[in-house]
Design a protein around this motif. Structure first.
Motif, PDB file in Angstrom:
ATOM      1  N   THR A   8      -7.276   0.312   3.350  1.00 38.80           N
ATOM      2  CA  THR A   8      -7.518   1.034   2.068  1.00 38.80           C
ATOM      3  C   THR A   8      -6.413   2.184   1.838  1.00 38.80           C
ATOM      4  O   THR A   8      -5.607   2.448   2.667  1.00 38.80           O
ATOM      5  CB  THR A   8      -9.097   1.511   1.929  1.00 38.80           C
ATOM      6  OG1 THR A   8      -9.397   1.967   0.431  1.00 38.80           O
ATOM      7  CG2 THR A   8      -9.461   2.561   2.860  1.00 38.80           C
ATOM      8  N   GLY A   9      -7.072   3.105   0.935  1.00 36.59           N
ATOM      9  CA  GLY A   9      -6.260   4.312   0.473  1.00 36.59           C
ATOM     10  C   GLY A   9      -4.815   3.879   0.135  1.00 36.59           C
ATOM     11  O   GLY A   9      -4.266   2.658  -0.382  1.00 36.59           O
ATOM     12  N   LEU A  10      -3.575   4.904   0.647  1.00 40.12           N
ATOM     13  CA  LEU A  10      -2.233   4.668  -0.022  1.00 40.12           C
ATOM     14  C   LEU A  10      -1.614   3.135   0.867  1.00 40.12           C
ATOM     15  O   LEU A  10      -0.773   2.856   0.084  1.00 40.12           O
ATOM     16  CB  LEU A  10      -1.626   5.891   0.422  1.00 40.12           C
ATOM     17  CG  LEU A  10      -1.884   7.129  -0.255  1.00 40.12           C
ATOM     18  CD1 LEU A  10      -0.894   8.352   0.416  1.00 40.12           C
ATOM     19  CD2 LEU A  10      -1.274   6.712  -1.690  1.00 40.12           C
ATOM     20  N   ALA A  11      -1.913   2.978   1.928  1.00 42.36           N
ATOM     21  CA  ALA A  11      -1.466   1.702   2.682  1.00 42.36           C
ATOM     22  C   ALA A  11      -2.019   0.430   1.774  1.00 42.36           C
ATOM     23  O   ALA A  11      -1.011  -0.582   1.774  1.00 42.36           O
ATOM     24  CB  ALA A  11      -1.991   1.704   3.766  1.00 42.36           C
ATOM     25  N   ALA A  12      -3.154   0.519   1.445  1.00 38.53           N
ATOM     26  CA  ALA A  12      -3.595  -0.683   0.379  1.00 38.53           C
ATOM     27  C   ALA A  12      -2.890  -0.605  -0.790  1.00 38.53           C
ATOM     28  O   ALA A  12      -2.511  -1.805  -1.304  1.00 38.53           O
ATOM     29  CB  ALA A  12      -5.065  -0.355   0.261  1.00 38.53           C
ATOM     30  N   LEU A  13      -2.653   0.580  -1.436  1.00 37.57           N
ATOM     31  CA  LEU A  13      -1.854   0.643  -2.684  1.00 37.57           C
ATOM     32  C   LEU A  13      -0.316   0.182  -2.347  1.00 37.57           C
ATOM     33  O   LEU A  13       0.138  -0.715  -3.386  1.00 37.57           O
ATOM     34  CB  LEU A  13      -2.074   1.988  -3.460  1.00 37.57           C
ATOM     35  CG  LEU A  13      -3.183   2.401  -3.687  1.00 37.57           C
ATOM     36  CD1 LEU A  13      -3.254   3.884  -4.312  1.00 37.57           C
ATOM     37  CD2 LEU A  13      -3.999   1.739  -4.805  1.00 37.57           C
ATOM     38  N   ALA A  14       0.152   0.519  -1.380  1.00 36.93           N
ATOM     39  CA  ALA A  14       1.438  -0.154  -0.935  1.00 36.93           C
ATOM     40  C   ALA A  14       1.501  -1.631  -0.989  1.00 36.93           C
ATOM     41  O   ALA A  14       2.394  -2.275  -1.451  1.00 36.93           O
ATOM     42  CB  ALA A  14       1.904   0.497   0.125  1.00 36.93           C
ATOM     43  N   LEU A  15       0.416  -2.244  -0.130  1.00 36.67           N
ATOM     44  CA  LEU A  15       0.293  -3.796  -0.200  1.00 36.67           C
ATOM     45  C   LEU A  15       0.059  -4.254  -1.695  1.00 36.67           C
ATOM     46  O   LEU A  15       0.317  -5.415  -1.601  1.00 36.67           O
ATOM     47  CB  LEU A  15      -0.740  -4.109   0.726  1.00 36.67           C
ATOM     48  CG  LEU A  15      -0.529  -3.663   2.185  1.00 36.67           C
ATOM     49  CD1 LEU A  15      -1.897  -3.757   3.042  1.00 36.67           C
ATOM     50  CD2 LEU A  15       0.464  -4.815   2.825  1.00 36.67           C
ATOM     51  N   HIS A  16      -0.570  -3.664  -2.583  1.00 32.12           N
ATOM     52  CA  HIS A  16      -0.694  -4.061  -3.946  1.00 32.12           C
ATOM     53  C   HIS A  16       0.491  -3.789  -4.578  1.00 32.12           C
ATOM     54  O   HIS A  16       0.313  -3.981  -6.018  1.00 32.12           O
ATOM     55  CB  HIS A  16      -2.006  -3.393  -4.457  1.00 32.12           C
ATOM     56  CG  HIS A  16      -3.197  -3.846  -4.314  1.00 32.12           C
ATOM     57  ND1 HIS A  16      -3.836  -5.009  -4.231  1.00 32.12           N
ATOM     58  CD2 HIS A  16      -4.231  -3.094  -3.539  1.00 32.12           C
ATOM     59  CE1 HIS A  16      -4.791  -5.150  -4.093  1.00 32.12           C
ATOM     60  NE2 HIS A  16      -5.296  -4.108  -3.321  1.00 32.12           N
TER      61      HIS A  16
END
Length: 348
Positions: free
Chosen positions: A107-115
């Protein structure tokens, strides 16, 4: 033994190449590797390295972003090694099916990078990777892992075999740790402008995380809602023109002659007494009051003989054809209804 030596004749074909390089103590022991062997491989100059407590990378050198993600999930997932290494079933398709990570997702910024958020930093630049787990899990943040707890786990999205929190939840977890108003605004704006989700879903998560008491978050949400309304209005314009509906009058207020204000509408067909209202409400604490206001306005207009079609931005995005059919049906049905009361139409 070195990092190229097969661990055991027991198959691990259900794991990807990356997952074969990142394993837990329990997984290694299930392949016949003793704790002494693990310690020997992880000594200075050895060919393995410990990334997190109980999680090892079976090669030297810096871990890739994908290896870091899998190591975080192996650390946080519920008993990931409790499941035996089951060989792929005959005819099961791809030999490297994604490993299941129970009760853990990025989740968090890492998840947004994956999105694929352009406003999120690259994965390799992140010092910490947020991982979402159930509230009662006994885990602590360590190394590059930051544990984020929740009473209810959302349904993860699978991105290249990685379970990732949905965008609204990932945004809320990222914003909780950000004090830069510009970064928060860019992330929220990209979520809507990039078509990742609707503003209401983001505001709902921010509300549940109790982040709307922070002034820089409130300012970003106001920009988000304005952005979301503009996008929804543009979709409504496209729906009318691309589906050959007659032109309405746009963004008007209705009043009774010499009487009270009846409310604003996004589109109105005076000859048919049909109106479209976009529901761009954001779920906040006063949601029930706002819905009551919507319902009262709709009931008042319908008592006057005006048909109100209620459309959400999500419906416009996901099923524009269906929404156009609903409006067209209402326009066609107007010929069979009693004439509506006379109302004054004013620009809004």
């Amino acid at each position: 033994m070195n990092h190229n030596t097969p661990l055991s004749p027991r198959p691990l074909r259900h794991l990807s190449d990356v997952q074969l390089r990142v394993l837990t103590t329990a997984q290694l022991r299930s392949q016949g590797v003793s704790p002494a062997d693990i310690n020997a491989q992880c000594r200075p100059g050895g060919t393995w390295q410990q990334l997190l407590p109980g999680v090892y990378l079976l090669r030297p050198g810096p871990a890739t972003s994908e290896e870091r993600l899998h190591s975080v999930l192996l650390y946080a997932a519920r008993s990931p090694a409790a499941e035996p290494a089951v060989p792929a079933q005959p005819g099961a398709g791809e030999p490297h099916a994604p490993q299941r990570y129970t009760d853990a997702m990025i989740t968090g910024l890492a998840a947004l990078a994956l999105h694929r958020f352009s406003s999120a930093p690259p994965l390799l630049s992140l010092d910490r990777i947020d991982v979402l787990v159930p509230r009662l899990r006994r885990l602590r943040s360590t190394g590059c892992v930051r544990i984020v707890r929740t009473p209810g786990m959302p349904e993860p999205e699978q991105i290249t075999g990685i379970p990732v929190a949905p965008v609204p939840r990932a945004l809320a977890d990222a914003v909780a740790d950000l004090a830069d108003a510009g970064v928060v605004r860019r992330l929220l704006t990209e979520a809507v402008r990039g078509g990742h989700c609707e503003p209401a879903a983001v505001v709902k998560e921010l509300t549940q995380a109790r982040l709307l008491s922070r002034p820089h978050v409130v300012d970003a949400v106001d920009s988000l809602l304005a952005e979301g309304r503009a996008i929804a209005e543009d979709r409504l314009y496209r729906m009318v023109h691309e589906h050959g509906l007659p032109d309405p009058v746009w963004n008007v207020d209705l009043r009774l002659p010499g009487g009270p204000h009846l409310g604003g509408l996004d589109a109105y067909w005076p000859d048919h007494a049909v109106a479209v209202e976009l529901d761009t409400r954001a779920p906040r604490q006063d949601e029930d009051a706002m819905w009551s206001e919507y319902a009262r306005k709709r009931e008042h207009l319908e008592r006057l003989g005006i048909t109100v079609v209620h459309i959400t931005p999500k419906k416009l995005r996901d099923s524009m054809d269906q929404q156009a059919t609903v409006v067209r049906t209402a326009l066609m049905a107007s010929a069979d209804r009693d004439p509506a009361a006379y109302v004054v139409v004013l620009p809004r």
